[in-house]
Design an enzyme around this catalytic site. Structure first.
Site, PDB file in Angstrom:
ATOM      1  N   HIS A 167       0.872  -1.178   0.000  1.00  0.00           N
ATOM      2  CA  HIS A 167       0.000   0.000   0.000  1.00  0.00           C
ATOM      3  C   HIS A 167       0.911   1.231   0.000  1.00  0.00           C
ATOM      4  O   HIS A 167       2.022   1.191   0.548  1.00  0.00           O
ATOM      5  CB  HIS A 167      -0.833  -0.048   1.286  1.00  0.00           C
ATOM      6  CG  HIS A 167      -1.890   0.985   1.416  1.00  0.00           C
ATOM      7  ND1 HIS A 167      -1.632   2.259   1.844  1.00  0.00           N
ATOM      8  CD2 HIS A 167      -3.230   0.920   1.197  1.00  0.00           C
ATOM      9  CE1 HIS A 167      -2.769   2.943   1.879  1.00  0.00           C
ATOM     10  NE2 HIS A 167      -3.755   2.159   1.496  1.00  0.00           N
ATOM     11  N   ASP A 174       3.356  -4.050   8.058  1.00  0.00           N
ATOM     12  CA  ASP A 174       2.061  -3.398   7.908  1.00  0.00           C
ATOM     13  C   ASP A 174       0.981  -4.458   8.157  1.00  0.00           C
ATOM     14  O   ASP A 174       0.753  -5.329   7.314  1.00  0.00           O
ATOM     15  CB  ASP A 174       1.981  -2.824   6.482  1.00  0.00           C
ATOM     16  CG  ASP A 174       0.585  -2.347   6.118  1.00  0.00           C
ATOM     17  OD1 ASP A 174      -0.360  -2.559   6.898  1.00  0.00           O
ATOM     18  OD2 ASP A 174       0.445  -1.762   5.025  1.00  0.00           O
ATOM     19  N   GLN A 184      -4.199  -5.285   7.082  1.00  0.00           N
ATOM     20  CA  GLN A 184      -5.148  -6.282   6.564  1.00  0.00           C
ATOM     21  C   GLN A 184      -4.984  -7.638   7.253  1.00  0.00           C
ATOM     22  O   GLN A 184      -5.632  -8.604   6.844  1.00  0.00           O
ATOM     23  CB  GLN A 184      -4.962  -6.461   5.042  1.00  0.00           C
ATOM     24  CG  GLN A 184      -5.213  -5.220   4.229  1.00  0.00           C
ATOM     25  CD  GLN A 184      -6.678  -4.757   4.258  1.00  0.00           C
ATOM     26  OE1 GLN A 184      -7.581  -5.466   4.706  1.00  0.00           O
ATOM     27  NE2 GLN A 184      -6.919  -3.546   3.790  1.00  0.00           N
ATOM     28  N   LYS A 188     -10.521  -0.934  10.315  1.00  0.00           N
ATOM     29  CA  LYS A 188     -10.638  -2.120   9.460  1.00  0.00           C
ATOM     30  C   LYS A 188     -10.950  -3.363  10.298  1.00  0.00           C
ATOM     31  O   LYS A 188     -11.024  -4.470   9.774  1.00  0.00           O
ATOM     32  CB  LYS A 188      -9.336  -2.341   8.686  1.00  0.00           C
ATOM     33  CG  LYS A 188      -9.050  -1.227   7.671  1.00  0.00           C
ATOM     34  CD  LYS A 188      -7.785  -1.511   6.910  1.00  0.00           C
ATOM     35  CE  LYS A 188      -7.253  -0.304   6.183  1.00  0.00           C
ATOM     36  NZ  LYS A 188      -7.991   0.026   4.970  1.00  0.00           N
ATOM     37  N   CYS A 229      -4.681   2.244  -3.739  1.00  0.00           N
ATOM     38  CA  CYS A 229      -3.469   2.820  -3.124  1.00  0.00           C
ATOM     39  C   CYS A 229      -2.284   1.870  -3.299  1.00  0.00           C
ATOM     40  O   CYS A 229      -1.486   1.677  -2.373  1.00  0.00           O
ATOM     41  CB  CYS A 229      -3.661   3.141  -1.641  1.00  0.00           C
ATOM     42  SG  CYS A 229      -4.992   4.271  -1.326  1.00  0.00           S
TER      43      CYS A 229
HETATM   44  N1  PMP Z   1      -1.813  -0.833   4.525  1.00  0.00           N
HETATM   45  C1  PMP Z   1      -2.750  -1.600   3.960  1.00  0.00           C
HETATM   46  C2  PMP Z   1      -2.368  -2.976   3.494  1.00  0.00           C
HETATM   47  C3  PMP Z   1      -4.042  -1.110   3.818  1.00  0.00           C
HETATM   48  O1  PMP Z   1      -4.988  -1.869   3.238  1.00  0.00           O
HETATM   49  C4  PMP Z   1      -4.348   0.191   4.269  1.00  0.00           C
HETATM   50  C5  PMP Z   1      -5.737   0.780   4.108  1.00  0.00           C
HETATM   51  N2  PMP Z   1      -6.299   0.595   2.854  1.00  0.00           N
HETATM   52  C6  PMP Z   1      -3.335   0.943   4.861  1.00  0.00           C
HETATM   53  C7  PMP Z   1      -2.089   0.397   4.977  1.00  0.00           C
HETATM   54  C8  PMP Z   1      -3.576   2.322   5.366  1.00  0.00           C
HETATM   55  O2  PMP Z   1      -4.415   2.285   6.473  1.00  0.00           O
HETATM   56  P1  PMP Z   1      -5.078   3.625   7.018  1.00  0.00           P
HETATM   57  O3  PMP Z   1      -5.763   4.260   5.850  1.00  0.00           O
HETATM   58  O4  PMP Z   1      -6.035   3.139   8.055  1.00  0.00           O
HETATM   59  O5  PMP Z   1      -3.984   4.462   7.568  1.00  0.00           O
END
Ligand code: PMP
Length: 412
Positions: free
Chosen positions: A126, A203, A206, A229, A369
């Protein structure tokens, strides 16, 4: 409830008020959980209860409300830490995974990453696990390199080992891809990265919402996740550090609460984790995150994962049978979380998502993203359906019917 017992989805759905609503006159089929999950009444009530009965600032006031708010905030920290096998003192409340990686970029990276250093990340990240490192590299004269992927969307471990020979200063990778669903063997990756002398950041945005996670078993230096999430409120998440690491780091944001003493010419810092929580923190949403953790624990994370594997198996079987359907990511559900990214013939994902919305089916379309990954897939965008505990086979059937309806409209 036994960990092996199947989830009674119909019963559980009653805990989520939003699932009772309709969209364009149709039952809401919510399949955009990788973007954000819906909230059970227990979480919503915890926010109402906090503001109705306990609202006050934390760590400051000796009056009853001040003590109650502090107790609620700190007991949520304990819950959020223990949920991933960490000590409360090693958990910093942040806005979410994005703020966690940025905290590491500033508070650890500015001091630790030197000219010529390599920062290693992967093609499946991401943007929140890419862009902070690009900025850090630009500022400190380092270089960002990417571990490539195998054709099935798993990480290329040979390439990982090769790049480790360059002795990266930081290795930052996802526990689970938000597009491919790929679950990385993070314990193995952390152990190899550590042997190569690197600091590791995982990270977990997910992963934590969908499967049991123990940061001690993972062996990461930093591990990040987002509350929204995992059935919790927006605006709250966690950065979990290896014991002792926060103590060595510089502060992130500066201001109230993060200090011990302030003099005209210098200041000293509060104990961790407070050193990293400047100003008035997001108290109510932290309390809400604690309620989300309690809710997930009452189900059991093994069962959450088991439920999602069943949904995934069913979705992959049903959807790949649709003519024109292209699935991305590994088909082996033992290394895949409940994320189904796909394209459908030459229907643009935004058009598909619009038609699905008319049927009450909420999915996400776009680059998620993850633009470097889109380039690797050689597509501008994908459609993505993603699951959580309240999803059922019926939801997947509804998704399939809606895709087939799009097929009629676009003459696939
Ligand atoms: N890493 C991953 C794998 C994600 O799916 C996301 C959210 N789509 C993020 C980071 C970023 O998370 P946040 O928008 O809650 O900061």
């Amino acid at each position: 409830m036994l960990e092996s017992e199947a989830i009674d989805v119909e019963k559980l759905r009653a805990d989520f008020p939003i699932l009772r609503r309709t969209v364009h006159g149709k039952r809401l089929v919510y399949l955009d959980n990788a973007a954000t999950t819906q909230k059970p009444k227990a979480v919503i009530d915890s926010l109402v209860d906090f503001y109705s009965s306990h609202n006050s600032n934390v760590h400051r006031s000796v009056h009853a409300l001040g003590e109650e708010a502090t107790e609620a905030y700190e007991s949520s920290r304990k819950k959020a830490a223990e949920f991933v096998g960490a000590r409360p003192r090693d958990l910093v409340f942040v806005r979410g995974t994005t703020e966690a990686t940025n905290l590491v970029r500033y508070a650890w990276g500015e001091k630790s990453v030197k000219k010529g250093d390599v920062i290693l990340t992967t093609t499946m990240e991401h943007h929140s696990n890419i862009v902070p490192w690009q900025l850090l590299a630009r500022r400190n004269g380092a270089v960002v390199k990417y571990v490539g992927l195998n054709p099935d969307g798993t990480l290329d471990l040979g390439n990982f080992e090769d790049l480790l020979k360059e002795a990266p200063r930081l290795v930052a990778f996802t526990h689970c891809s938000n597009v491919l669903g790929t679950i990385n063997d993070v314990a193995k990756l952390c152990s190899k990265a550590r042997s190569a002398g690197a600091t590791t950041l995982v990270d977990g945005a997910q992963a934590v919402p969908h499967m049991p996670v123990d940061v001690k078993a993972v062996g990461s230096d930093f591990y990040a996740y987002s509350g929204h999430k995992m059935l919790g409120p927006t605006g709250i998440g966690a950065l979990v550090a290896r014991g002792g690491l926060l103590e060595e780091m510089d502060p992130f944001q500066a201001g109230g609460e993060m200090i011990r003493e302030v003099y005209d010419d210098h200041s000293t810092w509060n104990d961790v984790p407070y050193k990293f929580e400047a100003g008035t923190v997001n108290i109510a949403d932290a309390v809400g995150l604690g309620a989300a953790v309690r809710y997930l624990e009452s189900i059991g994370m093994e069962r959450v994962r088991g439920h999602e594997i069943k949904l995934l198996d069913y979705a992959i079987k049903e959807l790949t049978a649709v003519k024109g359907f292209t699935l991305y990511g590994p088909e082996d559900t033992s290394v895949r979380a409940g994320v189904v990214s796909f394209n459908y013939a030459d229907v643009h994902p935004h058009d598909l998502a619009t038609i699905l919305d008319e049927e009450g089916v909420a999915i996400r379309s776009g680059h998620h993203c993850a633009q470097p990954l889109m380039r690797w897939l050689d597509v501008p965008a994908t459609s993505r359906a993603s699951f959580h505990v309240y999803n059922s086979y019926d939801d997947i059937d509804a998704l399939k019917r809606a895709i087939q309806r799009a097929g009629e409209i676009f003459k696939v």
